[in-house]
Design a protein around this motif. Structure first.
Motif, PDB file in Angstrom:
ATOM      1  N   ALA A  77      49.947  25.148  11.007  1.00 14.02           N
ATOM      2  CA  ALA A  77      49.712  24.384  10.043  1.00 14.02           C
ATOM      3  C   ALA A  77      50.714  24.417   8.856  1.00 14.02           C
ATOM      4  N   ALA A  78      51.135  25.562   8.441  1.00 18.74           N
ATOM      5  CA  ALA A  78      51.944  25.930   7.434  1.00 18.74           C
ATOM      6  C   ALA A  78      53.365  25.613   7.868  1.00 18.74           C
ATOM      7  N   LEU A  79      53.731  25.976   9.208  1.00 17.25           N
ATOM      8  CA  LEU A  79      55.032  25.770   9.719  1.00 17.25           C
ATOM      9  C   LEU A  79      55.223  23.962   9.847  1.00 17.25           C
ATOM     10  N   ASN A  80      54.236  23.642  10.203  1.00 10.83           N
ATOM     11  CA  ASN A  80      54.363  22.086  10.359  1.00 10.83           C
ATOM     12  C   ASN A  80      54.645  21.167   9.046  1.00 10.83           C
ATOM     13  N   ALA A  81      53.829  21.884   8.078  1.00 10.24           N
ATOM     14  CA  ALA A  81      54.256  21.599   6.884  1.00 10.24           C
ATOM     15  C   ALA A  81      55.680  21.707   6.204  1.00 10.24           C
ATOM     16  N   LEU A  82      55.956  22.789   6.375  1.00 13.44           N
ATOM     17  CA  LEU A  82      57.394  23.140   6.006  1.00 13.44           C
ATOM     18  C   LEU A  82      58.408  22.357   6.806  1.00 13.44           C
ATOM     19  N   GLU A  83      58.112  22.220   8.019  1.00 10.86           N
ATOM     20  CA  GLU A  83      59.218  21.175   8.802  1.00 10.86           C
ATOM     21  C   GLU A  83      59.262  19.703   8.409  1.00 10.86           C
ATOM     22  N   LYS A  84      57.826  19.290   7.866  1.00  8.39           N
ATOM     23  CA  LYS A  84      58.094  17.791   7.312  1.00  8.39           C
ATOM     24  C   LYS A  84      58.493  17.780   6.008  1.00  8.39           C
ATOM     25  N   ILE A  85      58.108  18.941   4.940  1.00  3.66           N
ATOM     26  CA  ILE A  85      58.622  18.979   3.733  1.00  3.66           C
ATOM     27  C   ILE A  85      60.467  19.337   3.741  1.00  3.66           C
TER      28      ILE A  85
END
Length: 94
Positions: free
Chosen positions: A79-87
């Motif tokens: 979930a953190a990695l997905n958030a970083l990808e989007k941001i």
């Protein structure tokens, strides 16, 4: 329960915020509360907080999300990695 009271009880380590509370924080852009939840919540709370930070999309959350990548629970890390990808968009973060 009121979200402000929930946050106080959460900081006192008496309860964990509900999914509804996390959603409230997300829709009201209460990034500090979401970041605190990502750092101090149980694994369900940390996962929900990372997903909420992804939706909020504030670059100020990148340091907390980078730290969460190494979480012991794989769903939180993802979930953190997905958030970083989007941001981060097209930028390379690592």
């Amino acid at each position: 329960m009121l979200p402000s009271i929930t946050y106080l009880l959460f900081k006192l380590k008496l309860i964990q915020p509900s999914e509804r509370t996390i959603y409230y924080w997300m829709t009201n852009l209460q990034v500090e509360k979401l970041e605190y939840a990502l750092e101090h919540g149980n694994y369900k709370t940390r996962k929900l907080a990372a997903e909420a930070l992804e939706h909020v999309g504030k670059p100020s959350s990148i340091p907390v999300l980078l730290k969460a990548i190494s979480d012991k629970v794989q769903t939180v890390s993802i979930a953190a990695l997905n958030a970083l990808e989007k941001i981060g968009g097209e930028d390379s973060l690592v």
